[in-house]
Motif scaffolding. Structure first.
Motif, PDB file in Angstrom:
ATOM      1  N   LEU A 165       0.836  -1.195   0.000  1.00  0.00           N
ATOM      2  CA  LEU A 165       0.000   0.000   0.000  1.00  0.00           C
ATOM      3  C   LEU A 165       0.872   1.248   0.000  1.00  0.00           C
ATOM      4  CD1 LEU A 165      -2.737  -0.979   2.634  1.00  0.00           C
ATOM      5  CD2 LEU A 165      -2.881  -1.135   0.134  1.00  0.00           C
ATOM      6  N   VAL A 166       0.535   2.184  -0.878  1.00  0.00           N
ATOM      7  CA  VAL A 166       1.242   3.459  -0.968  1.00  0.00           C
ATOM      8  C   VAL A 166       0.186   4.554  -0.859  1.00  0.00           C
ATOM      9  CG1 VAL A 166       2.724   4.949  -2.357  1.00  0.00           C
ATOM     10  CG2 VAL A 166       3.012   2.449  -2.450  1.00  0.00           C
ATOM     11  N   VAL A 167       0.134   5.215   0.288  1.00  0.00           N
ATOM     12  CA  VAL A 167      -0.877   6.237   0.535  1.00  0.00           C
ATOM     13  C   VAL A 167      -0.323   7.591   0.102  1.00  0.00           C
ATOM     14  CG1 VAL A 167      -2.314   7.368   2.268  1.00  0.00           C
ATOM     15  CG2 VAL A 167      -1.797   4.923   2.474  1.00  0.00           C
ATOM     16  N   ALA A 178      10.589   7.026  -2.586  1.00  0.00           N
ATOM     17  CA  ALA A 178      10.647   6.053  -1.496  1.00  0.00           C
ATOM     18  C   ALA A 178       9.824   4.806  -1.798  1.00  0.00           C
ATOM     19  CB  ALA A 178      10.145   6.688  -0.199  1.00  0.00           C
ATOM     20  N   VAL A 179       9.080   4.827  -2.897  1.00  0.00           N
ATOM     21  CA  VAL A 179       8.217   3.692  -3.236  1.00  0.00           C
ATOM     22  C   VAL A 179       9.055   2.558  -3.827  1.00  0.00           C
ATOM     23  CG1 VAL A 179       6.292   2.909  -4.664  1.00  0.00           C
ATOM     24  CG2 VAL A 179       6.250   5.201  -3.651  1.00  0.00           C
ATOM     25  N   ALA A 208       1.524   0.223   5.290  1.00  0.00           N
ATOM     26  CA  ALA A 208       1.518   1.153   4.166  1.00  0.00           C
ATOM     27  C   ALA A 208       2.671   2.149   4.252  1.00  0.00           C
ATOM     28  CB  ALA A 208       0.193   1.910   4.113  1.00  0.00           C
ATOM     29  N   ILE A 209       3.082   2.632   3.095  1.00  0.00           N
ATOM     30  CA  ILE A 209       4.058   3.708   2.980  1.00  0.00           C
ATOM     31  C   ILE A 209       3.292   4.977   2.625  1.00  0.00           C
ATOM     32  CG2 ILE A 209       6.052   4.572   1.683  1.00  0.00           C
ATOM     33  CD1 ILE A 209       6.668   1.635   0.980  1.00  0.00           C
ATOM     34  N   GLU A 210       3.600   6.080   3.292  1.00  0.00           N
ATOM     35  CA  GLU A 210       3.004   7.369   2.940  1.00  0.00           C
ATOM     36  C   GLU A 210       4.010   8.183   2.140  1.00  0.00           C
ATOM     37  OE1 GLU A 210      -0.421   8.878   6.055  1.00  0.00           O
ATOM     38  OE2 GLU A 210       1.542   9.821   6.071  1.00  0.00           O
ATOM     39  N   VAL A 211       3.557   8.745   1.012  1.00  0.00           N
ATOM     40  CA  VAL A 211       4.441   9.587   0.203  1.00  0.00           C
ATOM     41  C   VAL A 211       3.674  10.808  -0.280  1.00  0.00           C
ATOM     42  CG1 VAL A 211       5.817   7.606  -0.576  1.00  0.00           C
ATOM     43  CG2 VAL A 211       3.914   8.419  -1.981  1.00  0.00           C
ATOM     44  N   SER A 221      -8.910  13.520  -8.442  1.00  0.00           N
ATOM     45  CA  SER A 221      -8.915  12.985  -9.804  1.00  0.00           C
ATOM     46  C   SER A 221      -7.554  13.054 -10.482  1.00  0.00           C
ATOM     47  CB  SER A 221      -9.940  13.739 -10.659  1.00  0.00           C
ATOM     48  OG  SER A 221      -9.665  15.129 -10.654  1.00  0.00           O
ATOM     49  N   THR A 222      -6.589  13.776  -9.888  1.00  0.00           N
ATOM     50  CA  THR A 222      -5.281  13.915 -10.534  1.00  0.00           C
ATOM     51  C   THR A 222      -4.121  13.328  -9.734  1.00  0.00           C
ATOM     52  OG1 THR A 222      -5.061  16.149  -9.606  1.00  0.00           O
ATOM     53  CG2 THR A 222      -5.932  15.972 -11.847  1.00  0.00           C
ATOM     54  N   ALA A 223      -4.307  13.106  -8.437  1.00  0.00           N
ATOM     55  CA  ALA A 223      -3.203  12.611  -7.608  1.00  0.00           C
ATOM     56  C   ALA A 223      -2.709  11.242  -8.082  1.00  0.00           C
ATOM     57  CB  ALA A 223      -3.640  12.536  -6.146  1.00  0.00           C
ATOM     58  N   GLY A 224      -3.644  10.339  -8.353  1.00  0.00           N
ATOM     59  CA  GLY A 224      -3.247   9.013  -8.813  1.00  0.00           C
ATOM     60  C   GLY A 224      -2.539   9.057 -10.152  1.00  0.00           C
ATOM     61  N   LEU A 225      -2.980   9.959 -11.020  1.00  0.00           N
ATOM     62  CA  LEU A 225      -2.359  10.091 -12.340  1.00  0.00           C
ATOM     63  C   LEU A 225      -0.917  10.562 -12.210  1.00  0.00           C
ATOM     64  CD1 LEU A 225      -5.273  11.906 -14.213  1.00  0.00           C
ATOM     65  CD2 LEU A 225      -4.997   9.483 -13.687  1.00  0.00           C
ATOM     66  N   ALA A 226      -0.702  11.550 -11.335  1.00  0.00           N
ATOM     67  CA  ALA A 226       0.649  12.065 -11.132  1.00  0.00           C
ATOM     68  C   ALA A 226       1.565  10.975 -10.585  1.00  0.00           C
ATOM     69  CB  ALA A 226       0.611  13.260 -10.179  1.00  0.00           C
ATOM     70  N   ALA A 227       1.050  10.167  -9.660  1.00  0.00           N
ATOM     71  CA  ALA A 227       1.856   9.089  -9.085  1.00  0.00           C
ATOM     72  C   ALA A 227       2.185   8.032 -10.134  1.00  0.00           C
ATOM     73  CB  ALA A 227       1.120   8.463  -7.906  1.00  0.00           C
ATOM     74  N   LEU A 228       1.206   7.662 -10.949  1.00  0.00           N
ATOM     75  CA  LEU A 228       1.454   6.682 -12.011  1.00  0.00           C
ATOM     76  C   LEU A 228       2.523   7.182 -12.980  1.00  0.00           C
ATOM     77  CD1 LEU A 228      -2.185   5.531 -12.813  1.00  0.00           C
ATOM     78  CD2 LEU A 228      -0.305   3.999 -12.228  1.00  0.00           C
ATOM     79  N   ALA A 229       2.415   8.447 -13.362  1.00  0.00           N
ATOM     80  CA  ALA A 229       3.390   9.019 -14.292  1.00  0.00           C
ATOM     81  C   ALA A 229       4.777   9.074 -13.665  1.00  0.00           C
ATOM     82  CB  ALA A 229       2.945  10.414 -14.722  1.00  0.00           C
ATOM     83  N   ALA A 230       4.842   9.447 -12.380  1.00  0.00           N
ATOM     84  CA  ALA A 230       6.132   9.557 -11.707  1.00  0.00           C
ATOM     85  C   ALA A 230       6.806   8.199 -11.542  1.00  0.00           C
ATOM     86  CB  ALA A 230       5.950  10.221 -10.344  1.00  0.00           C
ATOM     87  N   LEU A 231       6.010   7.142 -11.344  1.00  0.00           N
ATOM     88  CA  LEU A 231       6.564   5.809 -11.110  1.00  0.00           C
ATOM     89  C   LEU A 231       6.868   5.038 -12.396  1.00  0.00           C
ATOM     90  CD1 LEU A 231       4.284   4.655  -8.155  1.00  0.00           C
ATOM     91  CD2 LEU A 231       6.754   5.063  -8.041  1.00  0.00           C
ATOM     92  N   SER A 232       6.244   5.411 -13.496  1.00  0.00           N
ATOM     93  CA  SER A 232       6.364   4.619 -14.725  1.00  0.00           C
ATOM     94  C   SER A 232       7.796   4.431 -15.217  1.00  0.00           C
ATOM     95  CB  SER A 232       5.493   5.226 -15.829  1.00  0.00           C
ATOM     96  OG  SER A 232       4.128   4.956 -15.571  1.00  0.00           O
ATOM     97  N   PRO A 233       8.664   5.458 -15.203  1.00  0.00           N
ATOM     98  CA  PRO A 233      10.051   5.213 -15.638  1.00  0.00           C
ATOM     99  C   PRO A 233      10.777   4.206 -14.745  1.00  0.00           C
ATOM    100  CG  PRO A 233       9.554   7.551 -15.700  1.00  0.00           C
ATOM    101  CD  PRO A 233       8.416   6.892 -14.977  1.00  0.00           C
ATOM    102  N   ALA A 234      10.601   4.327 -13.423  1.00  0.00           N
ATOM    103  CA  ALA A 234      11.268   3.407 -12.499  1.00  0.00           C
ATOM    104  C   ALA A 234      10.733   1.987 -12.636  1.00  0.00           C
ATOM    105  CB  ALA A 234      11.095   3.896 -11.062  1.00  0.00           C
TER     106      ALA A 234
END
Length: 241
Positions: A165-167, A178-179, A208-211, A221-234
């Motif tokens: 879980l990543v909150v 940190a994810v 869970a990890i909080e970030v 509606s945008t927080a999850g999108l930003a996280a997906l985009a930020a994590l996709s390269p890694a």
């Protein structure tokens, strides 16, 4: 780019087979003015994309001939978006865009501060509406897999998930770097009022990890999108440089 349609029967199709697009998908093809000889794409939703040529069109069905097929494997690690219910259509907009950005599964979450409340039949209708939105987004982005939309979950249900879980929380002390990217993830996005202190405690107890994503406070509606985009390269999903 050729238009893409959802056709579960494509999963077992071979080159030369004729398939029929029916129902709402046929209606979409007619509205898009599909014509005999036109090349389209169809996705089975469970790993196959086929290139097809239109053979015939009428108001209720579109017949196509399979020209090519390609089977894809599920990407790993998988990323699930746990999206809190939100007022109006904000959550629905968010999950559609998350599908385009690569979310592998969607969980509707009844958070304590969610303005929208899904009870009884409303929960079933809500899940079906989300599934429809996700299917449309998967076609738009030509995805071989349509993300699974799970039944409505409570906070306790989310805490029992097997994924890490990543909150996402604006007061977290750690950033997105940190994810861990070596395991399946579940990104938890709160409603308009945020994740409550009690929910944060429950998630923490579940490991869970909080970030936080940055200094800005993002919409539900945008927080999850930003996280997906930020994590996709890694995660190896987007190319670097």
């Amino acid at each position: 780019m050729a238009h893409c349609y959802h056709l579960p029967g494509a999963a077992d199709a071979s080159v030369g087979d004729e398939l029929e697009i029916t129902g709402s998908e046929a209606h979409h093809a007619v509205v898009a003015r599909a014509r005999p000889g036109e090349q389209l794409l169809v996705t089975s939703g469970d790993g196959v994309i086929a290139g097809v040529t239109v053979v015939s069109v009428d108001r209720k069905r579109v017949s196509v001939r399979v020209d090519s097929t390609e089977r894809f494997e599920q990407r790993t690690p998988r990323v699930t978006l746990v999206q809190a219910l939100a007022k109006t259509d904000r959550a629905e907009v968010g999950i559609a865009a998350a599908t385009e950005l690569g979310a592998d599964a969607i969980v509707p979450w009844q958070a304590s501060r969610s303005v929208s409340q899904w009870r009884g039949d409303k929960a079933e209708r809500g899940v079906e509406k989300w599934r429809s939105a996700v299917t449309e987004a998967a076609k738009q982005s030509v995805r071989p897999f349509v993300p699974i939309v799970h039944p409505l979950m409570t906070t306790g249900d989310v805490c029992s998930m097997n994924e890490q879980l990543v909150v996402l929380h604006p007061e977290a002390s750690s950033g997105i770097d940190a994810v861990p990217v070596d395991r399946d993830l579940a990104l938890v996005v709160g409603p308009e009022g945020g994740v409550s202190a009690e929910e944060r405690a429950q998630f923490a107890a579940a490991g869970a990890i909080e970030v936080k994503l940055g200094p800005e406070v993002l919409r539900t509606s945008t927080a999850g999108l930003a996280a997906l985009a930020a994590l996709s390269p890694a995660l190896g999903r987007w190319h670097r440089g």
